[in-house]
Design an enzyme around this catalytic site. Structure first.
Site: not given
Ligand SMILES: Nc1nc2c(c(=O)[nH]1)N[C@H]1C(S)=C(S)[C@@H](COP(=O)(O)OP(=O)(O)OC[C@H]3O[C@@H](n4cnc5c(=O)[nH]c(N)nc54)[C@H](O)[C@@H]3O)O[C@H]1N2
Ligand SMILES: Nc1nc2c(c(=O)[nH]1)N[C@H]1C(S)=C(S)[C@@H](COP(=O)(O)OP(=O)(O)OC[C@H]3O[C@@H](n4cnc5c(=O)[nH]c(N)nc54)[C@H](O)[C@@H]3O)O[C@H]1N2
Ligand SMILES: [Mo]
Length: 763
Positions: A110, A112
Site C-alpha cells: 500500500y 501513494w
Molecule cells: N496537506 C495534506 N493534505 C492531505 C494529505 C496529507 O498528507 N497532507 N493526505 C491526503 C489523504 S491520503 C487523505 S485520505 C485525506 C484525509 O482527509 P481527512 O481524513 O479528512 O483528514 P484529517 O486531516 O485526518 O482530518 C480532518 C479533520 O478532522 C478532524 N477530526 C478528527 N477527528 C474528529 C472527530 O472525531 N470529530 C470531528 N468532528 N472532527 C474530527 C480533525 O480536526 C482534522 O483536522 O487528506 C489528503 N490531504
Molecule cells: N495515525 C494515522 N495514520 C495514518 C493516517 C492517519 O490519519 N492517522 N492516514 C492514513 C492515510 S489516509 C494514508 S493514505 C496513509 C499514507 O501512507 P503512505 O502512502 O504509505 O505514505 P507516503 O509517505 O505517501 O509513502 C509513499 C512512499 O513512496 C515512496 N515513493 C515515491 N515515489 C516512488 C516511486 O516512484 N517508486 C517507489 N518505489 N517509491 C516511491 C516515497 O518516498 C514514500 O516513502 O497513511 C495512513 N496512516
Molecule cells: Mo489517504
C-alpha cells in the site's frame, strides 16, 4: 538558470529551476488560484542525503540467508551491484514460490508513491507479481477503509460519492447551509491522487459566503474551517451521537421527510425504533447527545430546525471513518441527510470528503485515463489493507470481514514498493515485531525511510523528477506531461527497469516489457487510450510538446440527482435499489460491532471512557499541513513547521499550564503502547483535553534494536491502536488515540531519521 517545462505532483502542476542535477526552485502555474505550500518541499529533494544511492542488502540476511530476524531496523547494510541484487532477488522469489507457493508473497504494498500513470509504483509491482504467478493482495485503503465497505451496502457506491459528488458551483448557487462533521480543512485540499491542476475550494467558499451561505463546523479544532463559521467544538469521536440528536429532533417534531424516506429508502422504521429508544430504552435526544459530545442540547435543537428550513448539505470528513466504528459516521450522515429529504436536490443532501481531498466538488472526466495493464492475479487470497500486522502475526487464523470468513495466509516474503508502513500503519512496536517474523522483506523507495531501513533487500528507485511520465486524475481536466527534469540520482533506477531485469532473470522478461522501453510504453499507452475515446485528442507528439491535453468533464453535478428524480429508472446499486438505512445483509452477519442500522458505539479511545482516566488527552493524528504523509519530510515547508526539530503537538493553554509546559518545549507523548517526543505549540483553537499531532514525521527510534523504543521525532503511530474499525471493514483507526504528555527531562537528543544507515562496501 534553466527552466524546466511544466510537470505534475500529487499536490499540483509546477515548473522547476534545475541546478546541478537538483531542483533549485519551484513555481506554480499562474492559473492555479491557490497553489499548495507542499511545492516548497521539492527543492533539494533529488540529492537529499536520505536518498538511497545504490542497491543494498542487510548484512545479517546476506550472512544467514532468509529467515525471521529481530535485527531488522538495527542492522547494517552491504552495497551490492545491480547484477548481484537481481540475482539475489530472483533466487529468493523463486525459493519462496517453489517452497511455499505464490500466496506466501505479500504484495499488497500500500502507498501513494508519486504521480505518473506509467511509473506508478503500485501498477508496476502488481503487474510484476501477477506475472510471477500472483501474490496475496490487499483491499481498500487507509484513506477510506470503513467507507469502502459500508457505503456500497448503503448507497450502492463508494467511488461515485467523490467522483460524482455535488460540485462547488452547484453548492455556491444553491446551498444555504453546509453542516460539516470534521470541518472542511483547506490544508487537505492541496492534494489529489494522481495530481491536480487547480485548487478551487478557497475561491468556492468565498463565493459561497458571498451569496449568504453559512457553514457549521463540528470539530475539536477551530482551524478545520478557514474563516467565518459556527464552530461547534465537540468531543472527538462523538459525531454519530450528535447526528442522532439532530435526527431525533427531525423525527419527533414532524420535520423528517416521510415521503422521501418511503420512496427512496428502506428500513427507516427499524432505525427509528432505535432512535426513539424503543429498542433499548434510551431516547437519542439532543440532551443525550449533548451529554456525550459536550455541546449544548439547545444548540443542537436550533441547528436541526435550521437544517430542516434551509437547503442543507451534510458533509462527513474522511477522518471520521478512520476510527473504531468508523462505518457509523458516513452511514449516519446519509441517514440524517435522507431524513431532511434533500438528497439529489441541487446543493442539498450528503457529501463525503469536502476538505479531505481536492477531488470532492470537482468536475469528473468523461473518460478514463491511460493506464498500465496489469493482468489477473492467479492468487485469490487477500486481506483488508490495514490488517497487515494481524496477518503477519496470525498465519492460518480465521477472521471476519464484510460478511466473509477468511483465513490469514502464511507470509514468507513481504514485497513493498511505493508506500511507507512506518508512516501509515498503527502501533509501530507491534508492526516491528510482525516484520521480524518473515523470511525476507523487499523495499523499493528513493529514500531511506524507516521501512527501507527494516528491509533485507533495498532497491533504490528514481523519483518522478528523474523519468518521463504523464499523469492526471479522475476529477481534473488536464492530462499533464511529466518530462524528466534530472538524471537518475547516483545508482538509482526506475522501478520499471528493476522489474524488467528481474522478469528477464525469472524467464518472463518479454511478457513484462512487451519489448518496449519506458518511452515506448508512454507512447503506446497514450495511443491505445486515444484510440478508445469517442472524441479526438492530439497525437502523442503534439501532447508532449504542448505539455498537457485538456479533456471534457461533466459539470453541474448533484450527487444522486437521477436517483432522486426517478428511483425506478435509476436505482442505487444496493440490494433494494434504495438508500439502505437498515441493511438486511449487514444485520444477517450478526456482528456485535456493526448492527443492521447506524448506531452509536462507545469507542475505547475517547474522553468519556474508562481509559481516559489513565491517558486523559485525546490525540488527533491527522494529515500534516506541511507535507503529503511522510513524503519529503526533509523539505523546507515540512522542516519549518518543526519545533526543536520535532513534529509540533498543538494543545490548549489550560492543558499546557496543568503540565507546566511552554511554547517550544520538547515533550514526551505516551501511552501503554509507545512514546514519542514532540514540540509544544500552544493554541486556544484546540478544544481542552484534545491535542493534535499530525502523521508523517519519519520514525526515529532512540534505540533501533528495541521495538518499543521512544521515537525521537514525533511519529504518532507509535501510540495508535492497531485494531480495525469493526468486523465489517477492518479499516484503519489511526485518527484517534488517548495519551498523556509530560515535559521531556534532560538534553534533547538529535533527530537522525533522515540519516542513511551504515552501508559497508565490503562484506
Ligand atoms: N496537506 C495534506 N493534505 C492531505 C494529505 C496529507 O498528507 N497532507 N493526505 C491526503 C489523504 S491520503 C487523505 S485520505 C485525506 C484525509 O482527509 P481527512 O481524513 O479528512 O483528514 P484529517 O486531516 O485526518 O482530518 C480532518 C479533520 O478532522 C478532524 N477530526 C478528527 N477527528 C474528529 C472527530 O472525531 N470529530 C470531528 N468532528 N472532527 C474530527 C480533525 O480536526 C482534522 O483536522 O487528506 C489528503 N490531504
Ligand atoms: N495515525 C494515522 N495514520 C495514518 C493516517 C492517519 O490519519 N492517522 N492516514 C492514513 C492515510 S489516509 C494514508 S493514505 C496513509 C499514507 O501512507 P503512505 O502512502 O504509505 O505514505 P507516503 O509517505 O505517501 O509513502 C509513499 C512512499 O513512496 C515512496 N515513493 C515515491 N515515489 C516512488 C516511486 O516512484 N517508486 C517507489 N518505489 N517509491 C516511491 C516515497 O518516498 C514514500 O516513502 O497513511 C495512513 N496512516
Ligand atoms: Mo489517504
Amino acid at each position: 538558470m534553466p527552466h524546466s517545462p511544466t510537470s505534475l505532483t500529487h499536490w499540483g502542476v509546477f515548473s522547476a529551476e534545475i541546478v546541478d542535477g537538483d531542483i533549485a526552485a519551484v513555481n506554480p502555474p499562474p492559473d492555479d488560484a491557490d497553489p499548495s505550500p507542499l511545492l516548497g518541499n521539492m527543492p533539494g529533494s533529488i540529492r537529499h542525503r536520505a536518498r538511497i544511492t545504490g542497491p543494498a542488502v542487510r548484512r545479517g540476511w546476506l550472512r544467514d540467508g532468509p529467515g525471521p530476524s529481530t535485527e531488522r531496523g538495527a542492522d547494517e547494510f552491504v552495497a551490492v551491484s545491480w547484477d548481484e541484487l537481481t540475482d539475489l532477488l530472483a533466487t529468493e522469489l523463486r525459493r519462496v514460490v517453489d517452497t511455499y507457493g505464490n500466496e506466501a508473497i505479500y504484495g499488497g504494498s500500500y502507498g501513494w508513491s508519486s504521480a505518473g500513470r506509467f511509473h506508478h509504483a503500485q501498477s508496476q509491482v502488481h503487474r510484476f507479481l501477477k506475472m510471477l504467478g500472483g501474490y496475496t493482495f490487499s483491499r481498500h485503503s487507509y484513506s477510506l477503509g470503513a467507507t469502502g465497505a459500508i457505503m456500497p451496502r448503503v448507497v450502492g457506491t463508494h467511488d461515485d460519492l467523490f467522483k460524482r459528488s455535488t460540485q462547488w458551483d452547484v453548492i455556491v448557487e444553491h446551498t444555504g447551509l453546509m453542516v460539516c462533521f470534521g470541518g472542511m480543512p483547506l490544508k487537505n485540499t492541496g492534494i489529489n491522487d494522481g495530481g491536480t491542476s487547480a485548487h478551487p475550494m478557497r475561491d468556492a467558499l468565498r463565493r459561497f459566503r458571498g451569496r449568504g451561505g453559512r457553514i457549521v463546523s463540528f470539530s475539536p479544532l477551530r482551524d478545520d474551517v478557514d474563516g467565518d463559521c459556527q464552530w461547534l467544538a465537540l468531543r472527538p469521536g462523538t459525531d454519530v451521537a450528535v447526528m442522532l440528536g439532530l435526527a431525533y429532533v427531525l423525527a419527533t417534531e414532524g420535520l423528517a421527510d416521510r415521503e422521501f424516506l418511503d420512496t427512496h429508502c428502506t428500513g427507516y422504521e427499524r432505525f427509528e425504533r432505535y432512535l426513539l429508544g424503543h429498542d433499548d430504552g434510551v431516547a437519542k435526544s439532543p440532551e443525550w447527545a449533548a451529554h456525550i459530545s459536550g455541546l449544548s442540547a439547545d444548540t443542537l435543537r436550533a441547528l436541526a430546525h435550521r437544517m430542516a428550513a434551509e437547503r442543507t448539505i451534510v458533509t462527513v470528513s474522511w477522518s471520521l471513518q478512520r476510527t473504531r466504528h468508523g462505518e457509523q459516521a458516513p452511514w449516519m450522515g446519509v441517514t440524517l441527510a435522507a431524513m431532511l429529504g434533500q438528497i439529489g436536490l441541487p446543493g442539498g443532501g450528503f457529501g463525503h470528503g469536502y476538505g479531505s481531498m481536492n477531488e470532492p466538488g470537482l468536475a469528473p472526466l468523461r473518460c478514463r485515463l491511460p493506464s498500465l495493464p496489469q493482468g489477473p492475479n492467479p492468487v485469490r487470497t487477500f486481506i483488508p489493507v490495514a490488517a497487515v500486522t494481524d496477518m503477519l502475526l496470525h498465519p492460518g487464523e480465521p477472521f471476519d470481514y464484510n460478511g466473509l470468513r477468511l483465513t490469514y495466509p502464511d507470509i514468507k516474503c513481504v514485497y513493498w514498493s511505493g508506500g511507507n508502513p512506518f508512516h501509515h500503519h498503527q502501533n509501530i512496536p507491534r508492526l516491528r515485531r510482525a516484520l521480524g517474523r518473515v523470511d525476507t522483506i523487499v523495499v523499493h523507495d528513493p529514500y531511506w525511510t524507516a521501512m527501507a531501513k527494516h528491509a533485507d533487500i533495498v532497491v533504490p528507485s528514481t523519483t518522478s523528477f528523474e523519468r518521463n511520465d504523464f499523469s492526471g486524475s479522475k476529477n481534473d481536466p488536464l492530462l499533464v506531461a511529466m518530462p524528466q527534469l534530472a538524471e537518475p540520482y547516483a545508482d538509482s533506477r526506475d522501478d520499471y527497469t528493476t522489474f524488467s531485469a528481474l522478469a528477464e532473470r525469472l524467464g518472463f522478461g518479454e511478457q513484462f516489457t512487451e519489448g518496449r522501453t519506458a518511452w515506448e510504453w508512454l507512447v503506446h499507452l497514450y495511443e491505445k487510450w486515444a484510440a478508445g475515446l469517442d472524441f479526438a485528442v492530439p497525437s502523442f507528439a503534439e501532447f508532449w510538446a504542448a505539455g498537457h491535453v485538456e479533456l471534457p468533464t461533466d459539470t453541474g453535478l448533484t450527487l444522486f440527482e437521477d436517483f432522486r428524480a426517478d428511483p425506478q429508472a435509476h436505482p442505487l446499486g444496493t440490494p433494494s435499489g434504495r438508500i439502505e438505512i437498515f441493511s438486511e445483509d449487514i444485520d444477517s452477519f450478526g456482528y456485535d460491532d456493526c448492527a443492521g442500522h447506524p448506531r452509536w458505539y462507545e469507542p475505547a479511545e475517547w474522553l468519556g471512557g474508562e481509559r481516559a482516566r489513565r491517558y486523559p488527552l485525546h490525540l488527533l493524528a491527522n494529515q500534516p499541513a506541511s507535507r503529503l504523509h511522510s513524503q519529503l519530510d526533509g523539505g523546507a515547508t515540512s522542516q519549518s513547521s518543526k519545533v526543536q526539530g520535532r513534529e509540533p503537538v498543538r494543545m490548549h493553554p489550560s492543558d499546557a499550564a496543568a503540565r507546566g509546559l511552554a511554547d517550544g518545549d520538547v515533550v514526551r507523548v505516551f501511552n501503554d503502547r509507545g512514546a514519542c517526543l514532540a514540540g509544544v505549540v500552544i493554541d486556544d483553537g484546540v478544544l481542552p483535553r484534545v491535542v493534535q499531532l499530525a502523521t508523517g514525521a519519519w520514525y526515529d527510534p532512540a534505540d533501533p534494536a528495541d521495538p518499543d523504543s521512544l521515537c525521537l521525532h514525533g511519529n504518532p503511530n507509535v501510540l495508535t491502536d492497531d485494531v480495525g474499525t469493526s468486523s465489517l471493514a477492518k479499516g484503519c483507526t489511526g485518527a484517534h488515540v488517548l495519551v498523556e504528555i509530560e515535559k521531556f527531562a534532560g538534553p534533547v537528543p538529535p533527530v537522525r531519521a533522515h540519516e542513511p544507515p551504515v552501508i559497508r562496501t565490503l562484506r
